[in-house]
Design an enzyme around this catalytic site. Sequence first.
Site, PDB file in Angstrom:
ATOM      1  N   ARG A 104      45.387  45.500  33.987  1.00 17.30           N
ATOM      2  CA  ARG A 104      44.393  45.054  34.963  1.00 17.30           C
ATOM      3  C   ARG A 104      43.677  46.244  35.604  1.00 17.30           C
ATOM      4  O   ARG A 104      43.402  46.238  36.804  1.00 17.30           O
ATOM      5  CB  ARG A 104      45.035  44.207  36.064  1.00 17.30           C
ATOM      6  CG  ARG A 104      45.743  42.981  35.555  1.00 17.30           C
ATOM      7  CD  ARG A 104      44.831  41.773  35.717  1.00 17.30           C
ATOM      8  NE  ARG A 104      45.551  40.555  35.425  1.00 17.30           N
ATOM      9  CZ  ARG A 104      45.625  39.517  36.257  1.00 17.30           C
ATOM     10  NH1 ARG A 104      45.039  39.554  37.425  1.00 17.30           N
ATOM     11  NH2 ARG A 104      46.275  38.453  35.893  1.00 17.30           N
ATOM     12  N   ARG A 111      39.907  43.962  41.253  1.00 19.86           N
ATOM     13  CA  ARG A 111      39.497  43.909  42.660  1.00 19.86           C
ATOM     14  C   ARG A 111      39.850  45.125  43.500  1.00 19.86           C
ATOM     15  O   ARG A 111      39.299  45.301  44.580  1.00 19.86           O
ATOM     16  CB  ARG A 111      40.069  42.647  43.309  1.00 19.86           C
ATOM     17  CG  ARG A 111      39.355  41.396  42.857  1.00 19.86           C
ATOM     18  CD  ARG A 111      40.097  40.157  43.278  1.00 19.86           C
ATOM     19  NE  ARG A 111      41.390  40.117  42.609  1.00 19.86           N
ATOM     20  CZ  ARG A 111      42.164  39.032  42.560  1.00 19.86           C
ATOM     21  NH1 ARG A 111      41.801  37.929  43.154  1.00 19.86           N
ATOM     22  NH2 ARG A 111      43.319  39.081  41.925  1.00 19.86           N
ATOM     23  N   ARG A 114      31.578  41.026  41.717  1.00 20.50           N
ATOM     24  CA  ARG A 114      32.169  39.703  41.977  1.00 20.50           C
ATOM     25  C   ARG A 114      31.475  38.960  43.118  1.00 20.50           C
ATOM     26  O   ARG A 114      31.609  37.754  43.237  1.00 20.50           O
ATOM     27  CB  ARG A 114      33.669  39.839  42.249  1.00 20.50           C
ATOM     28  CG  ARG A 114      34.511  39.955  40.996  1.00 20.50           C
ATOM     29  CD  ARG A 114      34.690  38.623  40.270  1.00 20.50           C
ATOM     30  NE  ARG A 114      35.749  37.838  40.864  1.00 20.50           N
ATOM     31  CZ  ARG A 114      35.570  36.686  41.487  1.00 20.50           C
ATOM     32  NH1 ARG A 114      34.359  36.184  41.598  1.00 20.50           N
ATOM     33  NH2 ARG A 114      36.602  36.032  41.990  1.00 20.50           N
ATOM     34  N   ASP A 173      40.190  37.507  29.811  1.00 26.36           N
ATOM     35  CA  ASP A 173      41.389  36.935  30.417  1.00 26.36           C
ATOM     36  C   ASP A 173      42.156  36.216  29.323  1.00 26.36           C
ATOM     37  O   ASP A 173      41.592  35.910  28.265  1.00 26.36           O
ATOM     38  CB  ASP A 173      41.020  35.972  31.554  1.00 26.36           C
ATOM     39  CG  ASP A 173      42.236  35.639  32.414  1.00 26.36           C
ATOM     40  OD1 ASP A 173      42.577  36.436  33.301  1.00 26.36           O
ATOM     41  OD2 ASP A 173      42.873  34.600  32.159  1.00 26.36           O
ATOM     42  N   TYR A 205      50.802  27.724  30.842  1.00 22.17           N
ATOM     43  CA  TYR A 205      49.596  27.367  31.603  1.00 22.17           C
ATOM     44  C   TYR A 205      49.047  26.019  31.148  1.00 22.17           C
ATOM     45  O   TYR A 205      48.623  25.189  31.967  1.00 22.17           O
ATOM     46  CB  TYR A 205      48.509  28.441  31.464  1.00 22.17           C
ATOM     47  CG  TYR A 205      48.766  29.646  32.328  1.00 22.17           C
ATOM     48  CD1 TYR A 205      48.519  29.603  33.700  1.00 22.17           C
ATOM     49  CD2 TYR A 205      49.274  30.819  31.793  1.00 22.17           C
ATOM     50  CE1 TYR A 205      48.769  30.701  34.504  1.00 22.17           C
ATOM     51  CE2 TYR A 205      49.530  31.927  32.591  1.00 22.17           C
ATOM     52  CZ  TYR A 205      49.279  31.861  33.945  1.00 22.17           C
ATOM     53  OH  TYR A 205      49.525  32.934  34.734  1.00 22.17           O
TER      54      TYR A 205
HETATM   55  O1  CP3 Z   1      43.591  44.706  32.219  1.00 18.29           O
HETATM   56  C1  CP3 Z   1      42.357  44.555  32.335  1.00 18.29           C
HETATM   57  O2  CP3 Z   1      41.640  45.333  33.017  1.00 18.29           O
HETATM   58  C2  CP3 Z   1      41.675  43.450  31.552  1.00 18.29           C
HETATM   59  C3  CP3 Z   1      41.450  42.262  32.284  1.00 18.29           C
HETATM   60  C4  CP3 Z   1      42.514  41.185  32.409  1.00 18.29           C
HETATM   61  C5  CP3 Z   1      42.325  40.096  33.289  1.00 18.29           C
HETATM   62  N1  CP3 Z   1      43.327  39.213  33.084  1.00 18.29           N
HETATM   63  C6  CP3 Z   1      41.186  39.941  34.219  1.00 18.29           C
HETATM   64  C7  CP3 Z   1      41.405  39.142  35.437  1.00 18.29           C
HETATM   65  C8  CP3 Z   1      43.707  40.953  31.708  1.00 18.29           C
HETATM   66  C9  CP3 Z   1      44.418  41.827  30.691  1.00 18.29           C
HETATM   67  C10 CP3 Z   1      44.206  39.699  32.143  1.00 18.29           C
HETATM   68  C11 CP3 Z   1      45.415  39.073  31.592  1.00 18.29           C
HETATM   69  C12 CP3 Z   1      46.007  37.916  32.282  1.00 18.29           C
HETATM   70  N2  CP3 Z   1      45.378  36.889  32.917  1.00 18.29           N
HETATM   71  C13 CP3 Z   1      47.378  37.644  32.293  1.00 18.29           C
HETATM   72  C14 CP3 Z   1      48.432  38.468  31.609  1.00 18.29           C
HETATM   73  C15 CP3 Z   1      48.733  39.693  32.379  1.00 18.29           C
HETATM   74  C16 CP3 Z   1      49.571  39.452  33.566  1.00 18.29           C
HETATM   75  O3  CP3 Z   1      49.133  39.863  34.658  1.00 18.29           O
HETATM   76  O4  CP3 Z   1      50.646  38.892  33.406  1.00 18.29           O
HETATM   77  C17 CP3 Z   1      47.579  36.462  33.030  1.00 18.29           C
HETATM   78  C18 CP3 Z   1      48.900  35.794  33.334  1.00 18.29           C
HETATM   79  C19 CP3 Z   1      46.290  35.977  33.397  1.00 18.29           C
HETATM   80  C20 CP3 Z   1      45.981  34.713  34.108  1.00 18.29           C
HETATM   81  C21 CP3 Z   1      45.223  34.934  35.339  1.00 18.29           C
HETATM   82  N3  CP3 Z   1      43.935  35.438  35.422  1.00 18.29           N
HETATM   83  C22 CP3 Z   1      45.656  34.650  36.658  1.00 18.29           C
HETATM   84  C23 CP3 Z   1      47.036  34.106  37.031  1.00 18.29           C
HETATM   85  C24 CP3 Z   1      44.601  34.987  37.517  1.00 18.29           C
HETATM   86  C25 CP3 Z   1      44.495  34.736  38.997  1.00 18.29           C
HETATM   87  C26 CP3 Z   1      45.418  35.584  39.776  1.00 18.29           C
HETATM   88  C27 CP3 Z   1      44.669  36.611  40.541  1.00 18.29           C
HETATM   89  O5  CP3 Z   1      45.063  37.800  40.460  1.00 18.29           O
HETATM   90  O6  CP3 Z   1      43.730  36.230  41.224  1.00 18.29           O
HETATM   91  C28 CP3 Z   1      43.559  35.522  36.726  1.00 18.29           C
HETATM   92  C29 CP3 Z   1      42.253  36.041  37.217  1.00 18.29           C
HETATM   93  C30 CP3 Z   1      41.868  37.413  36.785  1.00 18.29           C
HETATM   94  N4  CP3 Z   1      41.837  37.846  35.492  1.00 18.29           N
HETATM   95  C31 CP3 Z   1      41.422  38.482  37.627  1.00 18.29           C
HETATM   96  C32 CP3 Z   1      41.112  39.559  36.769  1.00 18.29           C
HETATM   97  C33 CP3 Z   1      40.535  40.895  37.156  1.00 18.29           C
HETATM   98  C34 CP3 Z   1      41.219  38.411  39.126  1.00 18.29           C
HETATM   99  C35 CP3 Z   1      40.098  37.482  39.324  1.00 18.29           C
HETATM  100  C36 CP3 Z   1      39.021  37.845  40.285  1.00 18.29           C
HETATM  101  O7  CP3 Z   1      38.228  38.788  40.093  1.00 18.29           O
HETATM  102  O8  CP3 Z   1      38.904  37.057  41.235  1.00 18.29           O
END
Ligand code: CP3
Length: 350
Positions: A25, A29, A38, A74, A151
Amino acid sequence: MPQTDRFLRACRQEPVDATPIWLMRQAGRYMAEYRALRERYSILDLIRTPDLATEVTLQPIRAFNLDAAIIFADILPILVGMGLDLKFVKGDGPVIGNPVRTATDVDQLATPAPEETLAFTLQAIRQVKSELAGQVPLIGFSGAPFTLASYAIEGGSSRNYVTTKTLMYEHPGTWHKLMAKLATVIGHYLKAQAEAGADALQMFDSWVGALSPADYQAYVMPYSQHAIQIAKSDSNTPLIHFGTGTAGLLPLLKQAGGDVIGVDWRIDLAAADRQLGRDIALQGNLDPIVLFAPIPEIKKQAANILDMVKDRPGHIFNLGHGIHKNTPVDHVAALIDFVHEYTAKDSISL
Ligand code: CP3
């Protein structure tokens, strides 16, 4: 930024001039540049617009001395292509409006080719590759069958996976059909990302640590294995197999496949090294919350991890899970530079 292939060399367990580091990630943010975008676009808009996904992917590459980029996407949009209705709800995380609960639901799931439903990410990969011009390698990724099934079935995030495991135990036939569909779609998506130019792949089985070893073996492992086999079927693109809470599962994850195993901080890297053996690379494993500590403490903990695998061929430094949204940016920069300085070799025979 100078050109470096130390990340790919470490994936292949070849000698490196310094330990490579990237952060799960790493775009997100905690960076003001990301928050600014965003304000104007939703997370799904960023992912579905190749120009925006390219920009966000490159933000951390410009800001830090990272050794790899990861495509901004994602793990959940793949489920949209299969027929599920996905929303990110502020405060609640992802929500799926029509979760998978019955045999009919599973039968109705589509198994589209990645070009049909995830073309925006494949296009973003091509654009990022062209912008990076070989400076650092690019990682593509997907969720793994179990994590995506959780999910799809729960309809969002979960603590105990009660609905998922109930379906697994009560209707094993339906479970196996769902997992087979997911494995195929995931495998082809990963393969398509490599074909579009991704230099390495990561399969996130973020929630697999919820399973006992016996259940992992019976209900999950064959599908992770199948997805990885498809992903690597006509290229030798390195694949990182990542999960959290996997201290009791590591030999099974290794058996399921991958060139690198990614672990979280709940296991010492030295113990992971002993369990896995030395014929596979290892990625990890700083607790992301340690980045909130004063910089000297961050360095101490990073050094402790690096010392544990000092002589091991194939270590990629990373956090044990995704970076937290309030992480101080200067602490991130300090960690990245420290890992390079601490492990730099003055001269190595490559
Ligand atoms: O690593 C990177 O920079 C690439 C981007 C990336 C995102 N999601 C962007 C994202 C990657 C590799 C993921 C993977 C992801 N997404 C996983 C596996 C990794 C892990 O953390 O276990 C999972 C379980 C998800 C599912 C997911 N996406 C959730 C549960 C959430 C919401 C939780 C939160 O942090 O708000 C997301 C949203 C998400 N995906 C964000 C980002 C940057 C935050 C969203 C935002 O900008 O509001």
